[in-house]
Design an enzyme around this catalytic site. Structure first.
Site, PDB file in Angstrom:
ATOM      1  CD1 TRP A 105      -2.529  -1.991   1.770  1.00 59.67           C
ATOM      2  CD2 TRP A 105      -2.710  -0.904   0.280  1.00 59.67           C
ATOM      3  NE1 TRP A 105      -3.799  -2.727   1.399  1.00 59.67           N
ATOM      4  CE2 TRP A 105      -3.297  -2.036   0.101  1.00 59.67           C
ATOM      5  CE3 TRP A 105      -3.553   0.046  -1.310  1.00 59.67           C
ATOM      6  CZ2 TRP A 105      -4.930  -2.345  -0.402  1.00 59.67           C
ATOM      7  CZ3 TRP A 105      -3.964  -0.452  -2.116  1.00 59.67           C
ATOM      8  CH2 TRP A 105      -5.052  -0.957  -2.311  1.00 59.67           C
ATOM      9  CG  ASP A 175      -3.313   3.886   3.722  1.00 61.25           C
ATOM     10  OD1 ASP A 175      -4.896   3.414   3.699  1.00 61.25           O
ATOM     11  OD2 ASP A 175      -3.264   3.938   2.824  1.00 61.25           O
ATOM     12  CE  LYS A 199      -8.795  -3.125   3.533  1.00 57.44           C
ATOM     13  NZ  LYS A 199      -7.623  -1.572   2.390  1.00 57.44           N
TER      14      LYS A 199
HETATM   15  C1  PLP Z   1      -7.909  -1.731   1.175  1.00 54.57           C
HETATM   16  C2  PLP Z   1      -6.239  -0.865   1.835  1.00 54.57           C
HETATM   17  C3  PLP Z   1      -6.455   0.751   0.752  1.00 54.57           C
HETATM   18  C4  PLP Z   1      -6.935   0.616  -0.532  1.00 54.57           C
HETATM   19  O1  PLP Z   1      -8.332   1.657  -0.238  1.00 54.57           O
HETATM   20  P1  PLP Z   1      -9.400   1.266  -1.159  1.00 54.57           P
HETATM   21  O2  PLP Z   1     -10.529   2.155  -0.361  1.00 54.57           O
HETATM   22  O3  PLP Z   1      -9.465   0.488  -2.154  1.00 54.57           O
HETATM   23  O4  PLP Z   1      -8.961   2.634  -1.873  1.00 54.57           O
HETATM   24  C5  PLP Z   1      -4.811   1.827   1.207  1.00 54.57           C
HETATM   25  N1  PLP Z   1      -4.598   1.553   2.224  1.00 54.57           N
HETATM   26  C6  PLP Z   1      -4.541   0.010   3.567  1.00 54.57           C
HETATM   27  C7  PLP Z   1      -3.656   0.135   3.464  1.00 54.57           C
HETATM   28  C8  PLP Z   1      -5.323  -0.537   2.652  1.00 54.57           C
HETATM   29  O5  PLP Z   1      -5.652  -1.340   3.427  1.00 54.57           O
END
Ligand code: PLP
Length: 364
Positions: A105, A175, A199
């Site tokens: 990511w 993030d 998540k």
């Molecule tokens: C799932 C995830 C993303 C992507 O998220 P989307 O909402 O599908 O764009 C980005 N960063 C991390 C750490 C993730 O687990």
């Protein structure tokens, strides 16, 4: 008719939601609060929806103890759109976006920012195949750093930061898509936190941004209106139609977290669940091997391997037969992964430990 049992859901995302939340949503799905319609069918400009919207926001502030001078935004486009919005809004010409590369990511965030401006990778665990979190104790930020970006939990590799660097006047942007609200944090350490909901927060469709107001109050007029943080900030995330049902679901999840005792209680529960699985791995005489280095292990995504890919395939297939869903590792890294977000009950982890033990005795 016999009621079908809920799966042991270890999906990485979209992921398990609390059963209580689903049942609450079900109970008011057709008619919300005596309005004669569902929450999906009403105007986002009306008082009923706005009540839900503002309650979601204030619960987020309460649970994370968000200090004054910060705001909470509800955005669309997933965390992936934030990868572009951050440099578009905050990386002025002559400035450098500093990034820590911890895995899949973080790499995506870096690649997207490279399309927009000048960036520098200031720390990386790539040499370690991203199986550890790099030490940031002697971190050198470029003089022109606009921000430092890092990924708190690498969902695919199964690593997690357990402390954050002090970046002084340089805003720290994180993030937290796969570990927001898994434990208490000191929000004042951060310039911005963002997370796709699917998540730990609710269903997909909404992305939560928590940011210092000074970072989002004014955005460059050269970027499209919908890409400016200032548009969401000035309009209480109601500039255009918000993903109202997703935000409503996030509100229910936040209420559920409060009922669980808040973030400290969740941290205790999450660490307990993670320890159950890591113990099963570490006490297997090498039958299971944890992927991440011990100190970098995630309490949200537990990644592990078996001796051969054949054995891993057999494990995933037999686990699915037994009702355990989502244990196959991400296609990019293989192996196995158990995602144990807030809503995954301890009983699912206990059942998985039992399955792992049985599988080992049969195949060891
Ligand atoms: C799932 C995830 C993303 C992507 O998220 P989307 O909402 O599908 O764009 C980005 N960063 C991390 C750490 C993730 O687990």
């Amino acid at each position: 008719m016999e009621q079908r049992q809920r799966a042991y859901n270890f999906n990485a995302g979209p992921a398990a939601l609390p059963l209580e939340v689903l049942e609450r949503a079900q109970s008011e799905f057709v008619e919300f609060a005596g309005t004669g319609m569902s929450i999906m069918e009403m105007s986002h400009r009306g008082g009923v929806y706005e009540g839900v919207h503002n309650e979601a926001k204030s619960l987020m502030k309460e649970l994370l103890n968000i200090p004054a001078g910060y705001d909470v935004l509800f955005m669309q486009g997933g965390a992936s759109t934030q990868f572009a919005m951050i440099p578009l809004n905050l990386l002025a010409p002559g400035k450098v976006g500093a990034y820590v590369n911890t895995g899949s990511w973080a790499t995506k965030a870096i690649q997207e920012a490279q399309l927009v401006g000048e960036i520098q990778v200031v720390a990386s665990s790539e040499a370690d195949k991203f199986m550890s979190i790099p030490s940031l104790s002697d971190l050198q930020l470029p003089e022109q750093a606009a921000y430092l970006h890092l990924t708190s939990n690498e969902t695919i590799e199964g690593t997690q930061f357990h402390a954050y660097p002090d970046t002084g006047n340089v805003p720290l942007i994180v993030d937290m898509s796969s570990d927001i609200l898994c434990r208490p944090i000191d929000v004042s350490q951060f310039g911005m936190i963002y997370a796709g909901a699917q998540k730990n927060l609710g269903p997909s469709g909404v992305t939560v941004v928590i940011a210092k107001e000074e970072l989002i109050a004014t955005s460059p007029k050269t970027i499209p209106t919908m890409m400016r943080y200032s548009t969401a900030y000035k309009n209480n995330s109601l500039y255009n139609t918000p993903p109202s049902f997703s935000i409503y679901m996030v509100k229910l999840v936040l209420e559920w977290i409060k009922e669980q005792g808040g973030l400290s209680a969740l941290q205790v529960a999450n660490e307990y669940k993670a320890q159950l699985l890591y113990n099963a791995i570490d006490n297997s005489d090498g039958f299971y091997r944890g992927c991440a280095e011990q100190n970098s292990r995630s309490i949200m995504n537990v990644t592990f391997r078996l001796a051969t890919e054949e054995l891993e395939k057999a494990f995933a297939a037999q686990a699915e037969q037994a009702g355990f869903i989502g244990l196959k590792g991400h296609r990019s890294v293989g192996g196995l992964r158990a995602s144990i977000y807030n809503a995954v009950p301890r009983s699912s982890c206990e059942a998985l430990v039992q399955f792992m033990e049985d599988f080992r005795l049969k195949n060891g």
